[in-house]
Write a protein that holds these residues in place. Structure first.
Motif, PDB file in Angstrom:
ATOM      1  N   MET A 134     -12.285  -5.649  -7.188  1.00  0.00           N
ATOM      2  CA  MET A 134     -13.462  -4.834  -6.868  1.00  0.00           C
ATOM      3  C   MET A 134     -14.375  -4.699  -8.082  1.00  0.00           C
ATOM      4  N   GLY A 135     -13.843  -4.919  -9.286  1.00  0.00           N
ATOM      5  CA  GLY A 135     -14.673  -4.933 -10.479  1.00  0.00           C
ATOM      6  C   GLY A 135     -14.789  -3.622 -11.221  1.00  0.00           C
ATOM      7  N   ASN A 136     -13.955  -2.644 -10.935  1.00  0.00           N
ATOM      8  CA  ASN A 136     -14.040  -1.351 -11.591  1.00  0.00           C
ATOM      9  C   ASN A 136     -12.763  -1.120 -12.406  1.00  0.00           C
ATOM     10  N   PRO A 137     -12.826  -1.158 -13.741  1.00  0.00           N
ATOM     11  CA  PRO A 137     -11.612  -1.003 -14.546  1.00  0.00           C
ATOM     12  C   PRO A 137     -11.004   0.403 -14.483  1.00  0.00           C
ATOM     13  N   VAL A 138     -11.822   1.427 -14.316  1.00  0.00           N
ATOM     14  CA  VAL A 138     -11.283   2.790 -14.205  1.00  0.00           C
ATOM     15  C   VAL A 138     -10.505   2.916 -12.901  1.00  0.00           C
ATOM     16  N   LEU A 139     -11.075   2.379 -11.823  1.00  0.00           N
ATOM     17  CA  LEU A 139     -10.387   2.390 -10.531  1.00  0.00           C
ATOM     18  C   LEU A 139      -9.080   1.597 -10.621  1.00  0.00           C
ATOM     19  N   MET A 140      -9.119   0.512 -11.399  1.00  0.00           N
ATOM     20  CA  MET A 140      -7.922  -0.304 -11.565  1.00  0.00           C
ATOM     21  C   MET A 140      -6.806   0.519 -12.216  1.00  0.00           C
ATOM     22  N   ALA A 141      -7.110   1.238 -13.268  1.00  0.00           N
ATOM     23  CA  ALA A 141      -6.097   2.027 -13.966  1.00  0.00           C
ATOM     24  C   ALA A 141      -5.561   3.162 -13.085  1.00  0.00           C
ATOM     25  N   VAL A 142      -6.455   3.829 -12.379  1.00  0.00           N
ATOM     26  CA  VAL A 142      -6.043   4.956 -11.535  1.00  0.00           C
ATOM     27  C   VAL A 142      -5.179   4.477 -10.373  1.00  0.00           C
ATOM     28  N   THR A 143      -5.592   3.416  -9.696  1.00  0.00           N
ATOM     29  CA  THR A 143      -4.798   2.940  -8.555  1.00  0.00           C
ATOM     30  C   THR A 143      -3.468   2.363  -9.001  1.00  0.00           C
ATOM     31  N   ALA A 144      -3.434   1.681 -10.145  1.00  0.00           N
ATOM     32  CA  ALA A 144      -2.171   1.143 -10.645  1.00  0.00           C
ATOM     33  C   ALA A 144      -1.201   2.273 -10.975  1.00  0.00           C
ATOM     34  N   LEU A 145      -1.694   3.322 -11.611  1.00  0.00           N
ATOM     35  CA  LEU A 145      -0.845   4.459 -11.944  1.00  0.00           C
ATOM     36  C   LEU A 145      -0.353   5.169 -10.687  1.00  0.00           C
ATOM     37  N   ALA A 146      -1.256   5.373  -9.737  1.00  0.00           N
ATOM     38  CA  ALA A 146      -0.859   6.036  -8.488  1.00  0.00           C
ATOM     39  C   ALA A 146       0.185   5.207  -7.735  1.00  0.00           C
ATOM     40  N   ALA A 147      -0.029   3.899  -7.676  1.00  0.00           N
ATOM     41  CA  ALA A 147       0.938   3.040  -6.984  1.00  0.00           C
ATOM     42  C   ALA A 147       2.275   3.042  -7.724  1.00  0.00           C
ATOM     43  N   PHE A 148       2.237   3.027  -9.056  1.00  0.00           N
ATOM     44  CA  PHE A 148       3.460   3.044  -9.845  1.00  0.00           C
ATOM     45  C   PHE A 148       4.256   4.318  -9.607  1.00  0.00           C
ATOM     46  N   ILE A 149       3.558   5.423  -9.377  1.00  0.00           N
ATOM     47  CA  ILE A 149       4.236   6.705  -9.186  1.00  0.00           C
ATOM     48  C   ILE A 149       4.697   6.894  -7.744  1.00  0.00           C
ATOM     49  N   PHE A 150       3.841   6.607  -6.763  1.00  0.00           N
ATOM     50  CA  PHE A 150       4.138   6.977  -5.382  1.00  0.00           C
ATOM     51  C   PHE A 150       4.786   5.882  -4.541  1.00  0.00           C
ATOM     52  N   ALA A 151       4.641   4.615  -4.884  1.00  0.00           N
ATOM     53  CA  ALA A 151       5.224   3.542  -4.069  1.00  0.00           C
ATOM     54  C   ALA A 151       6.754   3.585  -4.044  1.00  0.00           C
ATOM     55  N   PRO A 152       7.444   3.800  -5.162  1.00  0.00           N
ATOM     56  CA  PRO A 152       8.904   3.854  -5.087  1.00  0.00           C
ATOM     57  C   PRO A 152       9.420   4.992  -4.225  1.00  0.00           C
ATOM     58  N   ARG A 153       8.763   6.152  -4.293  1.00  0.00           N
ATOM     59  CA  ARG A 153       9.188   7.280  -3.449  1.00  0.00           C
ATOM     60  C   ARG A 153       9.031   6.930  -1.971  1.00  0.00           C
ATOM     61  N   ALA A 154       7.910   6.283  -1.629  1.00  0.00           N
ATOM     62  CA  ALA A 154       7.702   5.869  -0.237  1.00  0.00           C
ATOM     63  C   ALA A 154       8.736   4.823   0.170  1.00  0.00           C
ATOM     64  N   TYR A 155       9.070   3.902  -0.742  1.00  0.00           N
ATOM     65  CA  TYR A 155      10.059   2.869  -0.461  1.00  0.00           C
ATOM     66  C   TYR A 155      11.436   3.486  -0.203  1.00  0.00           C
ATOM     67  N   VAL A 156      11.825   4.453  -1.024  1.00  0.00           N
ATOM     68  CA  VAL A 156      13.123   5.103  -0.852  1.00  0.00           C
ATOM     69  C   VAL A 156      13.155   5.889   0.456  1.00  0.00           C
ATOM     70  N   GLN A 157      12.068   6.574   0.792  1.00  0.00           N
ATOM     71  CA  GLN A 157      12.009   7.311   2.053  1.00  0.00           C
ATOM     72  C   GLN A 157      12.113   6.369   3.248  1.00  0.00           C
ATOM     73  N   LEU A 158      11.463   5.206   3.159  1.00  0.00           N
ATOM     74  CA  LEU A 158      11.539   4.214   4.236  1.00  0.00           C
ATOM     75  C   LEU A 158      12.976   3.726   4.402  1.00  0.00           C
ATOM     76  N   LYS A 159      13.652   3.419   3.293  1.00  0.00           N
ATOM     77  CA  LYS A 159      15.044   2.983   3.369  1.00  0.00           C
ATOM     78  C   LYS A 159      15.926   4.079   3.954  1.00  0.00           C
ATOM     79  N   LYS A 160      15.662   5.324   3.564  1.00  0.00           N
ATOM     80  CA  LYS A 160      16.454   6.452   4.059  1.00  0.00           C
ATOM     81  C   LYS A 160      16.281   6.608   5.566  1.00  0.00           C
ATOM     82  N   ARG A 161      15.037   6.520   6.042  1.00  0.00           N
ATOM     83  CA  ARG A 161      14.788   6.637   7.489  1.00  0.00           C
ATOM     84  C   ARG A 161      15.465   5.506   8.261  1.00  0.00           C
TER      85      ARG A 161
END
Length: 146
Positions: A80-107
């Protein structure tokens, strides 16, 4: 040559017998408890708390999931061409994706368990009504079944 063959056959039989004796002498429950105690000692030596495990609320190793999700989010935001957006989305994905993955496995695990539970209870009740007994090694607790 025949003596060598018998020597090798004897050694093979000896090691197989020693392996069987060692395997039968195992105590799986004691091994699990010892492994758990070793893991607790490692945690205490590491300072008690694992920041990522607390953040993701799991003891599973989900670091590869976090890294992959962070990289994927960063690449999408980079496109998309926005480095600030890149850093924010990467950090958010790094934090929240594993929790969602574990919840999916648990369900999924819970759904599989509940899918099998009904049939098992029906089969056990049917066997008891027919005069059978519960499977050996699994005592029914709570007294009488009437």
């Amino acid at each position: 040559m025949l003596a060598f063959f018998f020597f090798v056959a004897f050694m093979a039989a000896f090691f197989v017998a020693a392996g069987v004796i060692a395997y039968r002498g195992r105590n799986p429950l004691a091994e699990i408890i010892a492994a758990h105690q070793r893991q607790q000692v490692r945690r205490e030596k590491a300072g008690g708390h694992n920041l990522l495990a607390e953040l993701w609320q799991t003891e599973e190793d989900v670091l590869p999931v976090a890294v992959a999700a962070g990289l994927a989010a960063a690449l999408i935001a980079l496109a998309m061409g926005n480095p600030v957006l890149m850093a924010v989305t990467a950090l958010a994905a790094f934090i929240f994706a594993p929790r969602a993955y574990v919840q999916l496995k648990k369900r999924r695990r819970q759904a599989l368990f509940l899918g099998q539970l009904g049939r098992v209870v029906e089969n056990l009740a049917s066997a008891i009504r027919a005069g059978g007994s519960p499977p050996p090694g699994r005592p029914v607790r709570g007294g009488n079944l009437a």
